[in-house]
Design an enzyme around this catalytic site. Sequence first.
Site, PDB file in Angstrom:
ATOM      1  CB  SER A 285      -0.800  -0.003   1.392  1.00  0.00           C
ATOM      2  OG  SER A 285      -0.086   0.264   2.530  1.00  0.00           O
ATOM      3  CG  ASP A 286       1.808   5.802  -1.282  1.00  0.00           C
ATOM      4  OD1 ASP A 286       2.785   5.767  -0.165  1.00  0.00           O
ATOM      5  OD2 ASP A 286       1.780   6.466  -2.168  1.00  0.00           O
ATOM      6  CE1 TYR A 287       4.924   7.540   5.793  1.00  0.00           C
ATOM      7  CE2 TYR A 287       2.976   8.081   6.693  1.00  0.00           C
ATOM      8  CZ  TYR A 287       4.435   7.974   6.821  1.00  0.00           C
ATOM      9  OH  TYR A 287       4.771   8.525   8.080  1.00  0.00           O
TER      10      TYR A 287
END
Length: 768
Positions: A285-287
Amino acid sequence: MRPVITVIITLILLSVSSSISAQYSSVKIEQKVDSVLALMTLDEKIGQLNLPAAGDISTGLAQSTGIIAKIKEGKVGGLFNIRGVERIREVQKVAVEESRLGIPLLFAMDVIHGYKTVFPIPLGLSCSWDIEAVERSARIAAQEASADGIAWTFSPMVDLSRDPRWGRIAESGGEDPYLNSEIAKAMVNGYQGDDLSKENTLMACVKHFALYGASEAGRDYNTVDMSRLTMYNVYFPPYKAAIDAGVGTVMASFNEVDGIPATGNKWLMTEVLRNQWGFDGFVLSDYTGINEMIDHGVGDLEAVSALALKAGVDMDMVGEGFLLTLKKSLEEGKITEEDINKACWRILEAKFKLGLFDDPYRYAQPDRARREVYTDSNRNAARKIAAESMVLLKNEGDILPLKKEGTIAIIGPMGNNRENMQGTWSVAGDHQKSITLLEGVKEVAGENVNVLYAKGANFVSDPELEARFSIFGKNTYRDNRPEEEILAEALEIAEKADVIIAAVGEASEMSGESSSRTNIEMPDTQRRLLKALLDTGKPVAMVLFTGRPLALTWEAEYVPSILNAWFAGSEAGYAIADVLFGDVNPSGKLTATFPQNVGQIPIYYAHKNTGRPLEGEWFQKFRTNYLDVSNEPLFPFGYGLSYSEFKYGEMTLNKTSLKGEESLSVTINITNESETDGKEVVQLYIRDVVGTITRPVKELKDFQKVFIPAGTTKTVSFSITTDDLKFYNYDYENMAQSMKYDWEPGEFIIMVGRNSDEVQSQSVIWEK
Ligand code: BGC
C-alpha cells in the site's frame, strides 16, 4: 540453531544432492518459502505484512523504541527511510538474533532520483530522452543505496500526468505513454540489474498503481475518473512496461479507480495486475493508504484492511491496519488464512530472492558504503546526466553560450541556495554538499571571469505561502527587508555586469508531493525582478528552476534567453554552468507540454481530434477553441533548442502501401549546419486516421537521440511494424469483460520531426 536457518540448510543440502537443472533454483526458493511459512504462527505471518517508517529509530536508542519491540515480537516485515549502514545493521541484528524465527527485515527507501549522488528529478531526467543515461542513473543509485543498507526502493514512479498543477508531475516522465514506458523499463533494469540477489542491486517498486497522475484539478490525492480505454491505452502502459521488465513490487496509489480506492480495488490489483499482466511479486500500500480508505468512505479499519488484503495488497505501509485487524477478520470469516499465507509467502519470496536469508547483511557493508557512495565517478556521471536533462527554451540573439570573460551577475533566489538544488525526494542526499549555481559558474568560468551575486527577490511575496513550501527544512532564506531594498541591492550589482544570469523559478518544495498549485506563472516577486533586470538593457539569460511545466508566457515573450534546468541534483551547479558556457551543448527536449496559461490544462500533444477540430486560424466560431487564447501550447511536447542548427531533410519511406506483417522503414537525413557539435532527438509519431474507436491526432512511437558533429549529416532510420499500430479496444464479443490489443487496417500518417509540433508527414495504407 534458529529454525529458519535449520530448514534452509536442510534444503540446501537436499538441492546439492539432487542437482537437477538451473530451473531447480526457483523451485528451491519456493520450497524454502514453504518451509519458513510452515514454521510461522498467525501473528508472525501478519507481522511480515507490516511496514513501518523508521522515524523514531536512532543508534543507541534503538533498543528502546516501539518499533524495536515489535521487531522482536516478529511484528515487522520491513522498515523504510532509516538512514545509514550502521543503524541498519544494528536493527537487522535485532530481527535476526532476537525475534523467534530470525527472519531478516527488508530495508527500503525512497531512492527516487539518486541516493547520495543525486540526479535530476525524474521529469528532468526524462527530458534527456537518453534511455541509457536513465538506466545508468538508476544503476548508480542502486549501487550506492545497496552499499548503505538498502535493499528495496520505492521507484520508479511512472504516473503519467497531463496536469502541471499536480506537484508530483515532477516525479514522473511526463505526459507520454511510450516514453514513460521506455523509462520504466530502464529504471527497473538499472535498479534490479540481472540478478536481484547481487549485493549491488535494489528491488524496485513501480508506483503508484494506478492513474494517480490524473487527479482531478491537479489536486493531490484527488478523485480520478477515467474510461477503461484511456486507462489501457494511455495511463497503464508504463506500469505494464515495469511489470514486463520484471519489477519486484508494486505500490498501490492513493486515488480511486473506477469508484473504488486503488488500495481496495480487486479488479486493479488482481484481475489487471496479476491475471492479465502476470505480475508475481508483492503489492504494497502507499503510506497509510489502507487507513485512508475509511475517509474514502468504504468502511472502518477492519473492513478496509480486509478489503485491501482481498484485493491483492500484501504489505501495509505505516497504517498497521493489517496488524491490528486481520486476526479479527479471520475469526469473523471475512478473510481466510490462505489470504494471509499468500501475502506472507510473496514477501518471504522477495526476501529469498534478494538473498537476505543467506546473508541478512548483504546490503549493509560499511566498507562498501565508504568506497562506493558519493564517489567522484558517480558525481561526474550525475553532472553529465544533469546537463543532458536541461532544455533550452529560447535563445534570442545567441546570448548563450556565455563567454568566459568579463563580469557576470547571478541574480535571483536560486542563485546561491544550496538546500533547494536537489529537488523533491532527495531523501539520502546531503543538501549541504550540493553545488550552487554561484559555485558552478565560478568553477566553470575560471579565473578570468568576475562573478557577482545578489538575491534580488524572495521566492514569493506572501510569507505564509513561503512557509507552506518550506516544511522539510529546505531553507529558502527569506529576506524580510522591504522588497524594494532587496531589488535595489540587486540592481546595483547588475549595473556592474556585462551579462546577467537570472536564477528564478520554484523552490524545490513548490513541486512534489502535496504541492499542487493553481497559479503556475512565475511568482510575483520574481516577475518584478525579471522586469527590472531587463530594464537595465543588459543581456539576460534566465535559468529556470522548476519541478513542473510553468505558464511562462510573459517570460517567453520578453526574456531573450531561457534555460530550463529543472532541479538537476547534487551536481546541478556545475551542470548548469557547463551548459551556460557551452562546454555542454543543450540537447534536452520537453516531455510535458508547457501551457500558455493554466486554463488550457489539461493540455497534451496526443489529444483527440473532436468532431469540430480547429483547422486553420484561431478563432473560429463553433469550433474546438477558446475565445481568449489559442489552442497552441507555449512550448510543445518534444521541444528544445540547441546551440547547433539542425536541418531536417525530406523523409523517405520504403513503401506507401503495406500488407500484414511487412515493416515500414522511415529514413531522414539531418544536417548540423552550425559550427558546434550537438545532439538531436529525432521523434517519430503516427496517426491512425480511422478506427473503430477515436484515436489521437498523433502518438510518439519511436525516437533516437543522435550526435551530429558540426557540418556533418546523419541518416536516421526507424523501422515500424504492426506492433507499433496496436491499441486496446473493447472486445465487443465479450463486451466489457476484457480488452483486445490489436491493430486495424487503413490509412496511417507517419510523422517525423524535431518536436511534436514541427513534423513532416506522409501517408501510408496498411492492409491486413
Ligand atoms: C508517497 C510515496 C512514497 C511513500 C513513502 C508516500 O506519501 O506517495 O510515493 O513512496 O510516501 O515515503
